[in-house]
Design a protein around this motif. Structure first.
Motif, mmCIF file in Angstrom:
data_model
loop_
_atom_site.group_PDB
_atom_site.id
_atom_site.type_symbol
_atom_site.label_atom_id
_atom_site.label_comp_id
_atom_site.label_asym_id
_atom_site.label_seq_id
_atom_site.Cartn_x
_atom_site.Cartn_y
_atom_site.Cartn_z
ATOM 1 N N LYS A 66 35.548 -79.791 28.415
ATOM 2 C CA LYS A 66 36.434 -79.256 29.456
ATOM 3 C C LYS A 66 37.677 -80.115 29.645
ATOM 4 O O LYS A 66 38.722 -79.608 30.048
ATOM 5 C CB LYS A 66 35.678 -79.161 30.780
ATOM 6 N N HIS A 67 37.578 -81.416 29.387
ATOM 7 C CA HIS A 67 38.698 -82.339 29.621
ATOM 8 C C HIS A 67 39.492 -82.627 28.355
ATOM 9 O O HIS A 67 40.278 -83.576 28.320
ATOM 10 C CB HIS A 67 38.169 -83.650 30.215
ATOM 11 N N CYS A 68 39.272 -81.838 27.298
ATOM 12 C CA CYS A 68 40.003 -82.038 26.046
ATOM 13 C C CYS A 68 40.646 -80.733 25.597
ATOM 14 O O CYS A 68 40.295 -79.662 26.072
ATOM 15 C CB CYS A 68 39.062 -82.518 24.938
ATOM 16 N N SER A 69 41.555 -80.861 24.662
ATOM 17 C CA SER A 69 42.188 -79.685 24.068
ATOM 18 C C SER A 69 41.243 -79.087 23.031
ATOM 19 O O SER A 69 40.736 -79.793 22.148
ATOM 20 C CB SER A 69 43.511 -80.088 23.409
ATOM 21 N N LYS A 70 41.034 -77.778 23.130
ATOM 22 C CA LYS A 70 40.101 -77.088 22.237
ATOM 23 C C LYS A 70 40.593 -77.139 20.792
ATOM 24 O O LYS A 70 39.816 -77.383 19.857
ATOM 25 C CB LYS A 70 39.957 -75.635 22.702
ATOM 26 N N GLN A 71 41.883 -76.923 20.583
ATOM 27 C CA GLN A 71 42.436 -76.911 19.227
ATOM 28 C C GLN A 71 42.307 -78.283 18.560
ATOM 29 O O GLN A 71 41.992 -78.383 17.370
ATOM 30 C CB GLN A 71 43.912 -76.486 19.253
ATOM 31 N N GLN A 72 42.531 -79.341 19.346
ATOM 32 C CA GLN A 72 42.436 -80.691 18.782
ATOM 33 C C GLN A 72 40.999 -81.039 18.399
ATOM 34 O O GLN A 72 40.755 -81.709 17.395
ATOM 35 C CB GLN A 72 42.978 -81.708 19.791
ATOM 36 N N MET A 73 40.026 -80.594 19.207
ATOM 37 C CA MET A 73 38.613 -80.830 18.883
ATOM 38 C C MET A 73 38.228 -80.074 17.609
ATOM 39 O O MET A 73 37.470 -80.591 16.772
ATOM 40 C CB MET A 73 37.724 -80.384 20.037
#
Length: 562
Positions: free
Chosen positions: A345-352
């Motif tokens: 939730k606290h990160c960018s989905k695309q970057q993960m």
């Protein structure tokens, strides 16, 4: 010249001898075949069974099945009787041992001492022990180093600990050490250093990860390994700056100082001490809570470092703070899923997706499934092991593997628990200009990840910690629970001994009577099918052969089979 004696005899032989051996082997095998033919091959006789034309085939089969099941019942009853006999013998032996123990009080004292020792060993792993040791470190230190993870500096700060240090008095100083600076982009690191130096003196640090024990001799690097970049693992940056700061403080105080190292788990407290000592003197690893008690390490004649257990994160913190800052590794599957969900939730989905090289996902369960398939974490039958994938993700994010950075808070004011007077008092006695220059030299020497490859992370803010033992609501230790349960069992056993003995005697007589009778000639019990719950003995089938043909669908006596 004499020929030296050969170690092994040669296996060479003449052709005449070899052919002779082969002929003898053939004759011997021919003789064995002839003898086997004379004896004849006795095959086991196959049960022909009941012919299909027999009119009472179903009844005969049913009787055979009943007989078989009765034999199984009898075997189980005998097995239970044997088990009860063994239990009786054990109880009698336990009573004898108890009477012997009462006669020898010295043995009792020794067992009590052993139990006390085991309780103290268990107590080392408890949260209350962590709080106790942390307080000792803070009280014994002249300077306290609060170690922060450069990827989330605000989340690694504990306001309760900072309040205790600033209000303790006695000219106690607090320094911030920004560790793991090689995992964040340079621009982000410079911003955080500028932000933190307004509150406490801050040192940029990158600890060494490939230090050896004192017992292990250093091996020379081969030519193949000479070209490897050493800035990531074996090299340490910022140690000269930190030691220079501490030595200057020693000169101003004109005495030897004790420096306590505190912080949340996996921020690199023990690694910093190892890097300053340049030898692995403290245990380090990716597992949380390795350091159980305070440990003193002499850097030189003037500086003594004190390693401490981790600060315990309060349960009132957010799910993200509990996932990254708890003192022990999360084992329960439900908590693991919550922790992974909080991180995602606290990160960018695309970057993960780019970092872990997985396709688009809808929720945390799907993310863990894709990650497990990508890393080959499969259970029996090819089922993805999501629990192992969740543990891997947490190890990546708490260890020194994933490069992510958190953004600075929008408000640049002081933290609520600090005042300008406290900040001025903490900065007094340190040359901040020299510190800024040394930090810049450290920043120039380290190799950083690219800003585009680093994952943007939203910090949850300051993490609340528990310092007082009264705030902790811990369960009792396992040994105490076992002792109380054993005492309760002894009391109940003494009361129920007489009843159990009577029941066992009755059952033994029943078993003996049934074993004397011939199992094949046992009479068929009257009654319908008995229903037994699962997990008990095997289900018994009791039939009544006097029932009418309407109830039996196996064979119809009214029809004439020709």
């Amino acid at each position: 010249m004499r020929r030296p004696k050969l170690k092994k005899a040669s296996k060479r032989m003449t052709c005449h001898k070899r052919y002779k051996i082969q002929k003898k082997v053939r004759e011997h095998s021919r003789k064995l075949r002839k003898e086997a033919k004379k004896r004849g091959h006795k095959k086991p006789k196959k049960d022909p069974g009941i012919p299909n034309a027999a009119p009472f085939k179903e009844e005969v089969l049913r009787e055979a099945e009943q007989r078989k099941q009765r034999l199984e019942e009898l075997k189980q009853k005998q097995k239970l009787a044997r088990q009860k006999d063994l239990e009786k013998k054990r109880k009698l032996q336990a009573k004898k041992n108890a009477t012997k123990a009462n006669k020898h009080p010295e043995e009792k004292e020794s067992t009590i001492k052993l139990k006390a020792k085991s309780n103290t060993l268990l107590d080392k792993n408890s949260k209350k022990s962590f709080c106790r040791e942390l307080k000792k470190v803070i009280e014994a230190s002249d300077i306290v180093l609060q170690v922060l993870d450069a990827r989330d500096p605000l989340g690694c700060r504990c306001s309760q600990v900072e309040q205790i240090i600033t209000q303790s008095g006695g000219n106690k100083k607090l320094l911030l050490v920004l560790n793991k600076i090689d995992l964040v982009p340079r621009e982000n690191l410079e911003k955080w250093l500028h932000y933190l130096k307004n509150e406490f003196p801050t040192v940029a640090f990158k600890s060494s990860m490939q230090l050896k024990d004192r017992s292990v001799q250093e091996k020379k690097l081969t030519k193949k390994r000479a070209h490897i970049d050493l800035s990531r693992g074996s090299m340490c940056f910022g140690s000269e700056c930190l030691l220079k700061l501490l030595r200057e403080h020693c000169k101003t105080q004109d005495k030897a100082i004790q420096v306590g190292v505190i912080g949340f788990p996996n921020v690199g407290k023990s690694s910093i001490i190892n890097s300053l000592k340049e030898v692995r003197v403290c245990n380090v690893g990716p597992v949380r809570g390795i350091t159980k008690c305070m440990q003193t390490v002499h850097i030189d004649k003037q500086i003594k470092m004190i390693d401490s257990p981790s600060i315990i994160a309060a349960l009132s913190n957010s799910a993200l703070a509990l996932a990254l800052r708890t003192t022990t590794d999360i084992e329960e599957s439900g908590k693991l899923l919550d922790a992974v969900n909080a991180i995602l939730k606290h990160c960018s989905k695309q970057q993960m997706m780019l970092y872990y090289n997985i396709p688009d996902f809808r929720n945390s369960v799907e993310f863990l499934t894709l990650l497990a398939q990508k890393r080959g974490m499969l259970k029996k039958g090819g089922v993805p092991d999501t629990e192992s994938a969740a543990k891997l993700l947490l190890y990546d994010w708490t260890g020194a593997k994933v490069s992510y950075h958190s953004l600075l808070p929008s408000s640049r004011s002081l933290s609520p628990h600090l005042t300008k007077e406290v900040v001025a008092e903490m900065q007094q006695g340190f040359n901040l200009e020299e510190l800024a220059k040394d930090n810049m030299n450290t920043i120039k020497a380290v190799k950083y990840p690219n800003l585009a490859s680093s994952i943007v992370f939203q910090s949850s803010g300051l993490t609340n910690g528990t310092i007082e033992e009264n705030e902790l609501t811990e369960e009792t230790s396992g040994l105490e629970n076992m002792e109380t349960s054993e005492e309760g069992e002894d009391l109940t056993e003494d009361v129920q001994d007489s009843d159990e003995e009577e029941e066992a005697v009755e059952e033994e007589s029943d078993v003996q009577a049934s074993s004397k009778t011939n199992p094949a000639k046992l009479s068929v019990e009257d009654g319908s099918l008995e229903k037994q719950p699962a997990g008990e003995q095997s289900r018994t089938l009791s039939f009544n052969l006097d029932e009418t043909t309407d109830q039996d669908d196996a064979y119809d006596f009214n029809t004439d089979y020709v």
